[in-house]
Design an enzyme around this catalytic site. Structure first.
Site, mmCIF file in Angstrom:
data_model
loop_
_atom_site.group_PDB
_atom_site.id
_atom_site.type_symbol
_atom_site.label_atom_id
_atom_site.label_comp_id
_atom_site.label_asym_id
_atom_site.label_seq_id
_atom_site.Cartn_x
_atom_site.Cartn_y
_atom_site.Cartn_z
ATOM 1 N N ASN A 2 0.332 -0.643 0.125
ATOM 2 C CA ASN A 2 -0.058 -0.082 0.066
ATOM 3 C C ASN A 2 0.792 1.281 -0.005
ATOM 4 O O ASN A 2 0.878 1.526 0.149
ATOM 5 C CB ASN A 2 -0.660 -0.964 0.480
ATOM 6 C CG ASN A 2 -1.021 -1.599 1.025
ATOM 7 O OD1 ASN A 2 -1.083 -1.521 0.642
ATOM 8 N ND2 ASN A 2 -1.263 -2.204 1.010
ATOM 9 N N ASP A 3 1.288 4.240 -1.222
ATOM 10 C CA ASP A 3 2.683 4.020 -0.885
ATOM 11 C C ASP A 3 3.473 4.169 -2.181
ATOM 12 O O ASP A 3 3.072 3.999 -3.234
ATOM 13 C CB ASP A 3 2.837 2.561 -0.402
ATOM 14 C CG ASP A 3 1.435 2.028 -0.381
ATOM 15 O OD1 ASP A 3 0.692 2.604 0.311
ATOM 16 O OD2 ASP A 3 1.260 0.694 -0.314
ATOM 17 N N HIS A 377 1.198 -0.772 6.559
ATOM 18 C CA HIS A 377 -0.110 -0.462 6.113
ATOM 19 C C HIS A 377 -0.384 -1.073 4.783
ATOM 20 O O HIS A 377 -1.366 -1.718 4.597
ATOM 21 C CB HIS A 377 -0.526 0.824 6.227
ATOM 22 C CG HIS A 377 -2.016 1.271 6.212
ATOM 23 N ND1 HIS A 377 -2.642 1.981 5.148
ATOM 24 C CD2 HIS A 377 -2.961 1.121 7.207
ATOM 25 C CE1 HIS A 377 -3.904 1.833 5.188
ATOM 26 N NE2 HIS A 377 -4.100 1.530 6.611
ATOM 27 N N CYS A 378 0.587 -1.115 4.071
ATOM 28 C CA CYS A 378 0.354 -1.620 2.610
ATOM 29 C C CYS A 378 0.070 -3.166 2.663
ATOM 30 O O CYS A 378 -0.540 -3.792 1.819
ATOM 31 C CB CYS A 378 1.504 -1.471 1.617
ATOM 32 S SG CYS A 378 2.220 0.027 1.596
ATOM 33 N N VAL A 379 0.596 -3.986 3.634
ATOM 34 C CA VAL A 379 0.390 -5.356 3.607
ATOM 35 C C VAL A 379 -0.735 -5.793 4.510
ATOM 36 O O VAL A 379 -0.507 -7.072 4.938
ATOM 37 C CB VAL A 379 1.902 -6.084 4.031
ATOM 38 C CG1 VAL A 379 2.818 -5.737 2.938
ATOM 39 C CG2 VAL A 379 2.430 -5.590 5.215
#
Length: 386
Positions: A2, A3, A377-379
């Site tokens: 997520n 970036d 947050h992206c994962v």
């Protein structure tokens, strides 16, 4: 996910975020096939109960679990795969100290996932994945405040057909099916990292990511905004210009600006000496938020989170994402990155501790994941308690 690479190469130097994933790029035929499979293979378009009452809550509500995904593709990650897997396992183990973690893994790599993640993490093999960016591929869960839970899919297309995604485009619907909740497909193509919600009717997003022909060709900003509001149960979008074409996400908002509460936001600020496109973007986001109002008409208050000095962090990778703002709020904790600029790391931890009273702030060395242009947050993708 997520970036973006918050301190990218000079303008015009190339794609920026996760350039090394080019080997996994799609041919036109493969892209068309993946798109067709995504539309046809997702769970049926089931209308949620009491349409209009469901809303995506802010991230700090109580969670039932966190969803993650296990990367196992050497064609995507090359020699970086083992290190990225270790970072994913570290994130999963850390979150599992605070709430349940369900990790989707392909059958052939599930044993390694279980070994590295440990018994506290539930590894399931019934939902195939291409990569680890669950923020973008996973379902966006909604609640109705009366015990109801459903999920929305954002028709993930590999960030504009930049990466193979035949499995990932089906993840949202398959997770909703696993949970047993109604699932709808949003009226636009996007990713969870492209949208921030305050849970009270207001969203944040970048035009560069969503008002983009690689996701939503022929759709005006007003149509995209309407589709976003329908999907998230919102009535207003605060738009930022963003940065086109410099990273695979086209500048996701969740690496720079986050909601802390209705009417309160946070922006990660660059050094005063930084003047690349992302530094200018962050300053613009702060300026816009400082003059914005919520869906309810309340004037926004905006906190600053100082970013690190890229000359002092551990990584020298040109696509590295050093975003403290790409944190994840789970039950009782805030999970963020730390990057080796010891003064900035400590200051960021102090800021997050002040902004999230009563929660433990965990800072993790996830430098291998950061070379892919992503963070915590992206994962991750939260499943809120109904």
């Amino acid at each position: 996910m997520n970036d973006h690479a918050a301190h990218p190469p000079a303008e015009g130097a190339g794609m920026g975020r996760r350039r090394f994933l080019a080997a996994a790029g799609l041919t036109a035929a493969a892209a068309a096939l993946a798109a067709a499979e995504g539309r046809a293979g997702a769970a049926p378009r089931t209308a949620p109960a009491a349409v209009g009452t469901f809303r995506v809550p802010i991230e700090d509500v109580r969670h039932t679990r966190t969803w993650m995904a296990w990367p196992d593709s050497s064609s995507i990650w090359g020699g970086k795969l083992s290190g990225v897997q270790s970072d994913i396992a570290l994130i999963a183990r850390t979150i599992a100290r605070y709430e349940p973690v369900y990790l989707c893994a392909n059958p052939g790599s599930a044993a390694k996932a279980r070994s590295l993640c440990g018994p506290a993490v539930t590894v399931i093999t019934t939902i195939p994945v291409d990569d680890c960016w669950m923020r973008d591929t996973g379902p966006v869960f909604r609640t109705d405040g009366a015990g109801g839970l459903d999920a929305v899919g954002l028709s993930f297309n590999g960030w504009g057909n930049k990466q193979a995604h035949a499995k990932d485009t089906l993840v949202a619907g398959r997770i909703a099916g696993h949970v047993g909740v109604p699932f709808t497909v949003a009226g636009l193509v996007g990713e969870g990292g492209a949208v921030e919600q305050d849970g009270a009717g207001t969203l944040m997003a970048t035009r560069s990511s969503l008002v983009n022909k690689n996701r939503n060709p022929g759709m005006s900003q007003s149509r995209i905004e309407a589709a976003l509001c329908t999907a998230y149960g919102a009535t207003k979008v605060i738009w930022f210009d963003g940065v086109y074409g410099q990273d695979i996400t086209d500048d996701h908002v969740d690496a720079t600006s986050r909601f802390l509460a209705p009417g309160k936001a946070l922006v990660q600020m660059p050094l005063a000496s930084d003047n690349d496109v992302y530094a200018k973007d962050a300053r613009q986001q702060f300026q816009i938020l400082s003059g914005a109002t919520t869906a309810g008409g309340t004037r926004m208050t905006v906190e600053k989170l100082q970013g690190p000095d890229y000359d002092k962090i551990r990584s020298t990778h040109p696509d590295f994402l050093a975003s403290y703002a790409n944190y994840y709020v789970c039950n009782g904790a805030v999970i963020s990155g730390q990057f080796g600029d010891t003064r900035a790391d400590a200051a960021a931890k102090a800021t997050l501790t002040r902004l999230f009273p009563g929660r433990v702030v965990e800072q993790l060395n996830i430098d291998r994941l950061g070379t892919g242009g992503g963070g915590v947050h992206c994962v991750t993708q939260q499943q809120p308690a109904a």
